[in-house]
Scaffold this motif. Structure first.
Motif, PDB file in Angstrom:
ATOM      1  N   SER A   1       0.822  -1.217   0.000  1.00  0.00           N
ATOM      2  CA  SER A   1       0.000   0.000   0.000  1.00  0.00           C
ATOM      3  C   SER A   1       0.855   1.265   0.000  1.00  0.00           C
ATOM      4  N   SER A   2       2.070   1.169   0.558  1.00  0.00           N
ATOM      5  CA  SER A   2       2.931   2.354   0.625  1.00  0.00           C
ATOM      6  C   SER A   2       3.374   2.818  -0.764  1.00  0.00           C
ATOM      7  N   ALA A   3       3.333   1.918  -1.764  1.00  0.00           N
ATOM      8  CA  ALA A   3       3.730   2.300  -3.119  1.00  0.00           C
ATOM      9  C   ALA A   3       2.808   3.376  -3.686  1.00  0.00           C
ATOM     10  N   PHE A   4       1.600   3.475  -3.156  1.00  0.00           N
ATOM     11  CA  PHE A   4       0.626   4.424  -3.686  1.00  0.00           C
ATOM     12  C   PHE A   4       0.849   5.844  -3.181  1.00  0.00           C
ATOM     13  N   TYR A   5       1.653   6.021  -2.115  1.00  0.00           N
ATOM     14  CA  TYR A   5       1.839   7.376  -1.595  1.00  0.00           C
ATOM     15  C   TYR A   5       3.273   7.725  -1.218  1.00  0.00           C
ATOM     16  N   ALA A   6       4.150   6.732  -1.015  1.00  0.00           N
ATOM     17  CA  ALA A   6       5.505   7.009  -0.507  1.00  0.00           C
ATOM     18  C   ALA A   6       6.321   7.869  -1.466  1.00  0.00           C
ATOM     19  N   GLY A   7       6.238   7.590  -2.770  1.00  0.00           N
ATOM     20  CA  GLY A   7       7.044   8.322  -3.741  1.00  0.00           C
ATOM     21  C   GLY A   7       6.707   9.799  -3.785  1.00  0.00           C
ATOM     22  N   GLY A   8       5.412  10.115  -3.806  1.00  0.00           N
ATOM     23  CA  GLY A   8       5.015  11.513  -3.857  1.00  0.00           C
ATOM     24  C   GLY A   8       5.403  12.282  -2.615  1.00  0.00           C
ATOM     25  N   LEU A   9       5.248  11.664  -1.444  1.00  0.00           N
ATOM     26  CA  LEU A   9       5.617  12.333  -0.196  1.00  0.00           C
ATOM     27  C   LEU A   9       7.117  12.549  -0.105  1.00  0.00           C
TER      28      LEU A   9
ATOM     29  N   ALA B   1       7.833   6.866 -12.479  1.00  0.00           N
ATOM     30  CA  ALA B   1       6.894   7.984 -12.332  1.00  0.00           C
ATOM     31  C   ALA B   1       7.586   9.321 -12.534  1.00  0.00           C
ATOM     32  N   VAL B   2       8.786   9.464 -11.964  1.00  0.00           N
ATOM     33  CA  VAL B   2       9.527  10.721 -12.104  1.00  0.00           C
ATOM     34  C   VAL B   2       9.954  10.937 -13.550  1.00  0.00           C
ATOM     35  N   MET B   3      10.227   9.855 -14.263  1.00  0.00           N
ATOM     36  CA  MET B   3      10.677   9.957 -15.653  1.00  0.00           C
ATOM     37  C   MET B   3       9.502  10.202 -16.613  1.00  0.00           C
ATOM     38  N   ILE B   4       8.296   9.809 -16.232  1.00  0.00           N
ATOM     39  CA  ILE B   4       7.143   9.894 -17.133  1.00  0.00           C
ATOM     40  C   ILE B   4       6.306  11.139 -16.904  1.00  0.00           C
ATOM     41  N   ILE B   5       6.011  11.466 -15.622  1.00  0.00           N
ATOM     42  CA  ILE B   5       5.117  12.595 -15.317  1.00  0.00           C
ATOM     43  C   ILE B   5       5.902  13.897 -15.404  1.00  0.00           C
TER      44      ILE B   5
ATOM     45  N   GLY C   1      12.926  16.517  -3.082  1.00  0.00           N
ATOM     46  CA  GLY C   1      13.169  16.876  -4.470  1.00  0.00           C
ATOM     47  C   GLY C   1      13.164  15.693  -5.414  1.00  0.00           C
ATOM     48  N   LYS C   2      13.642  15.951  -6.645  1.00  0.00           N
ATOM     49  CA  LYS C   2      13.522  14.990  -7.742  1.00  0.00           C
ATOM     50  C   LYS C   2      14.389  13.750  -7.565  1.00  0.00           C
ATOM     51  N   ALA C   3      15.354  13.779  -6.656  1.00  0.00           N
ATOM     52  CA  ALA C   3      16.222  12.618  -6.422  1.00  0.00           C
ATOM     53  C   ALA C   3      15.543  11.570  -5.547  1.00  0.00           C
ATOM     54  N   ALA C   4      14.311  11.804  -5.130  1.00  0.00           N
ATOM     55  CA  ALA C   4      13.623  10.909  -4.197  1.00  0.00           C
ATOM     56  C   ALA C   4      13.544   9.452  -4.650  1.00  0.00           C
ATOM     57  N   PRO C   5      13.323   9.146  -5.955  1.00  0.00           N
ATOM     58  CA  PRO C   5      13.211   7.721  -6.341  1.00  0.00           C
ATOM     59  C   PRO C   5      14.421   6.880  -5.979  1.00  0.00           C
TER      60      PRO C   5
ATOM     61  N   ASN D   1      -1.522  10.927  -5.552  1.00  0.00           N
ATOM     62  CA  ASN D   1      -1.972   9.790  -6.373  1.00  0.00           C
ATOM     63  C   ASN D   1      -1.018   9.601  -7.553  1.00  0.00           C
ATOM     64  N   LEU D   2       0.231   9.287  -7.209  1.00  0.00           N
ATOM     65  CA  LEU D   2       1.333   9.250  -8.172  1.00  0.00           C
ATOM     66  C   LEU D   2       1.104   8.204  -9.261  1.00  0.00           C
TER      67      LEU D   2
END
Length: 791
Positions: A44-52, A301-305, A58-62, A317-318
């Motif tokens: 379930s964390s995959a649905f919100y962890a990246g955006g937070l 997600a960072v590479m596409i959005i 910043g953009k290095a989060a992934p 809702n990444l």
């Protein structure tokens, strides 16, 4: 007390024997199902962890999310080692064993903070996926149909209402007694896997097609902290030159990606043999799945959005943002987004339920140890659940949703406090146990340096230092988490301490009273020898001291001179309970004392002897069947459930019986209604009830077939054997056709018989006893001889 059977010790003949079993009655599942249960929480964390994480660093989060996911495998190895030892049941039990009760209460306070926030963040996140889709569909519809006004829902407020609805739903389901099912968890993960495969394949194609570049590496120069992410360091000179400390800060803001590890320790007790091997397999499956889902999908997600909308529009809702920014037709992207929202609702909603079940289980565990007052353990009158603990947990979750107004960022920041500190306490406890108990373990965290007879656990030390350092850094940089977490943990610790002190005083007196009235004996396993009963006993379940109608029915229909009667009370272990409990340390609750006292009082009124048995259980039906099999019981008597029909109760008992290993004994299961009526079910292979017209049909066929010259040796049983064999062949050849014909036959049978033939009413009018004791071989031979003479 005029019992026909004396107790073991003559001096204690005025006391009823009460045997307390130590081995918990459990059902077992495969490592695939175990992994599915954990991934329903962890995934379930995959649905919100990246955006937070990107909002914070910043953009290095992934890259940090990927690092956390990889490091989580090392944390998981700590849990695997803990499960391979004699202590089981997650953080609380391990910390108590290694560091004592005070640290155990601190660790469980942090763990409760984790669980209490898991529900709100999952529910609110599910709401954001739904609200985001509704708002985008409104914009699309307005442009297509030329609406003058575009309807728009406020994401935070609307998501909060959805989260409240989800939490309320699962509160009520748990109050009624939700049936935990590894099958449902596996089904959800199958659907989620379809989504992940599409997400990865379509995402990689999109990246290659567009020539997208990787996000910047997480070096200090590429980390851009938001004001809120600096916490107490905001405005200080140190915040301008963070360096390596900044990398640790960024890592701390990404720890949400490895939440849910405690579920692995909880599900461990239910994993089938070979337990440790299957546990390691489950851990590997979890690691691969979380790496691909949480880690790689966040990177894509960072590479596409696009940068301008990724955080501002799709932070909460990444994955939905990924779906809408893929290469391809708009219609396909909208359809896939709907699928993403559906899967997100399933897995995030499941995480809300897991949070309620998990936190209820943790509080039940500490209540069983006497840390919480008996008031919390009192079962709900109708459903028999620990409703007060469920109310407490759900109430706190609803309070969090209301106070935060559905702000995922605020909840996520606080949530990280419970996650990292529960992991830290667990790793510290395991480190202490390496020196405290030097015996062999089935598994160890890798990298252990041996110098002479001394072993230095370098791997375990490294894991602890990373967790501890991250926890300290989070204290400085997560102001909301630090303040709220410390207040919450301190409040729970004080409540636990005061409650434990008061509980000990109350139970010292209660235990003394129990010992005066009952002859307490502790046994590792349940058997006839422990209770000193004969084969073919009657086992009666008892749950409510105010409604002992099942016990009264059993006493009426059982001749205790020929057949022993055992009253069974199942002590339900909370989620994450151990496989073995020290029964001598388990405290009897007020409810159990009332139950046993009432059972003895009812037996005395009948002038009959009973034995009392307490078994710890993970599943009531499994415990019932395992106990009956161990005692070689001929019958099991249970009251009618408030939430299941008699047929449903019998079905669950039958399913539990099928799961038993050989050898297993058949028995009759009686369900007693409050008005004294009874239904009986045969558990295990048995001769079916054949109606008179069916017997006539077989007989007519036998007469007709016997006319053939070569059928002189035909028996009635040959006709049945041929019919069953032919049906089996037809079913193998044409499954659907056979099922259709069988359904038609069932409907015709039900039209002829309004009561059906799947169970029988027990006639109370006749003299004698309805439950028959096993007959001796001599008596059986006499009966057989008499039967032969009658013919």
């Amino acid at each position: 007390m005029g019992f026909s059977k004396p107790t073991l010790a003559p001096s204690q003949s005025n006391r009823v024997r009460l045997v307390v079993a130590s081995s918990v009655m459990l059902t077992f599942i495969s490592f695939w199902r175990a992994a599915a249960i954990v991934l329903n929480d962890l995934g379930s964390s995959a649905f919100y962890a990246g955006g937070l994480a990107e909002e914070a660093v910043g953009k290095a989060a992934p890259w940090l999310i990927l690092g956390v996911v990889v490091f989580s495998y090392a944390v998981r190895a700590v849990y695997v080692e803990s499960c391979s030892m004699f202590t089981r049941g997650g953080v609380y039990r391990i910390v108590k064993e290694a560091l004592g009760g005070t640290f155990a209460k601190l660790s469980v306070s942090a763990l409760m903070f984790d669980y209490v926030l898991t529900g709100p963040i999952s529910g609110v996140s599910a709401g954001h996926y739904i609200v985001g889709m509704m708002n985008d569909l409104a914009v699309f519809s307005a442009a297509r149909f030329h609406w003058a006004v575009v309807p728009h829902l406020r994401p935070d407020i609307a998501s909060a209402f959805i989260a409240i609805g989800i939490t309320t739903y699962f509160w009520w389901q748990n109050t009624k007694g939700i049936e935990e099912s590894s099958e449902k968890a596996l089904d959800i993960m199958k659907i989620t896997t379809v989504m992940v495969v599409i997400l990865l394949a379509w995402g990689i194609f999109t990246v290659v097609h567009r020539g997208a570049v990787l996000p910047p590496l997480p070096v200090p120069s590429n980390l851009h902290f938001s004001p809120d992410a600096l916490g107490f360091l905001k405005g200080t000179p140190f915040a301008a030159s963070l360096g390596l400390f900044g990398v640790l800060m960024a890592f701390g803001h990404s720890v949400l990606a490895m939440s849910g590890e405690e579920s692995l320790a909880q599900v461990n007790r239910e994993i089938e043999h070979p337990k440790l091997k299957n546990l390691k397999r489950a851990a590997l499956v979890i690691a691969i799945y979380s790496f691909m889902f949480t880690g790689v999908c966040t990177l894509l997600a960072v590479m596409i959005i696009p940068d301008e909308v990724r955080v501002h529009v799709y932070r909460d809702n990444l994955i939905a943002g990924m779906a809408m920014n893929m290469v391809g037709p708009q219609v396909l992207k909208v359809i896939f987004r709907v699928f993403v929202v559906l899967v997100g609702f399933l897995i995030l909603g499941g995480a809300v339920n897991t949070a309620i079940v998990g936190s209820t289980g943790v509080l039940m565990r500490i209540a069983e140890d006497g840390v919480l007052a008996d008031w919390f353990r009192k079962p709900q009158r109708k459903y028999g659940t620990s409703y007060r603990i469920i109310n407490l947990v759900a109430g706190m979750q609803l309070l969090v949703i209301v106070l935060t107004h559905g702000n995922v960022l605020v909840i996520g920041e606080a949530y990280a406090f419970g996650v990292i500190w529960s992991f830290t306490f667990n790793a510290l406890a395991m480190l202490v146990l390496r020196w405290k108990f030097r015996g062999e373990r089935g598994s160890k965290v890798p990298i252990n340096l041996r110098i002479g007879k001394t072993e230095i656990p370098l791997g375990l030390i490294s894991v602890f230092l990373v967790l501890f350092t991250t926890a300290i850094v989070n204290l400085l940089t997560k102001s909301v988490a630090t303040v709220s977490g410390i207040i919450f943990a301190a409040a729970f610790f004080i409540v636990f301490s005061l409650s434990e002190r008061d509980n000990k005083r109350r139970h010292d007196l209660a235990t003394l009273q129990m010992k005066e009235h009952f002859q307490l004996e502790h046994q590792d396993n349940v058997g006839r020898e422990a209770l000193e009963i004969r084969p073919g006993a009657v086992v009666v379940t008892m749950r409510d001291s105010a409604a002992p109608f099942a016990l009264k029915w059993a006493l009426t229909h059982t001749n205790t001179d020929e057949q022993d009667l055992v009253v069974l009370a199942a002590r339900m272990m909370g989620a994450g309970g151990p496989e073995y409990v020290d029964a001598s340390e388990q405290l009897f609750s007020e409810h159990e004392q009332m139950l046993f006292t009432k059972a003895v009082s009812v037996a005395e009124s009948f002038g009959k002897h009973i034995s009392l048995l307490v078994v710890p259980a993970g599943d009531i039906f499994s415990a019932l069947v395992q106990t009956a099999n161990s005692l070689e019981a001929a019958a099991v008597v249970s009251g009618l459930s408030t939430k299941l029909t008699a047929q449903e109760q019998a079905y669950h008992v039958g399913q539990a019986w099928e799961a038993l290993p050989e050898p297993k004994r058949q028995f009759t299961f009686y369900v007693i209604k409050p008005d004294g009526g009874a239904l009986s079910f045969h558990i295990g292979p048995h001769a079916p009830t054949i109606e008179p017209h069916e017997v006539q049909l077989v007989h007519r066929l036998w007469l007709n077939l016997r006319r053939a010259p070569h059928m002189q040796d035909l028996h009635h049983s040959d006709i049945l054997t041929y019919a069953l064999t032919r049906m089996a062949n037809e079913f193998a050849r044409d499954k659907q056709g056979t099922l259709k014909d069988l359904q038609k036959c069932i409907e015709e049978s039900h039209n002829r018989h309004s009561l059906g033939g799947r169970y029988e009413e027990v006639d109370d009018a006749g003299p004698g006893y309805a439950i028959q004791a096993p007959r001796s071989e001599a008596k059986t031979e006499d009966d057989a001889a008499t039967s032969t003479k009658t013919k």
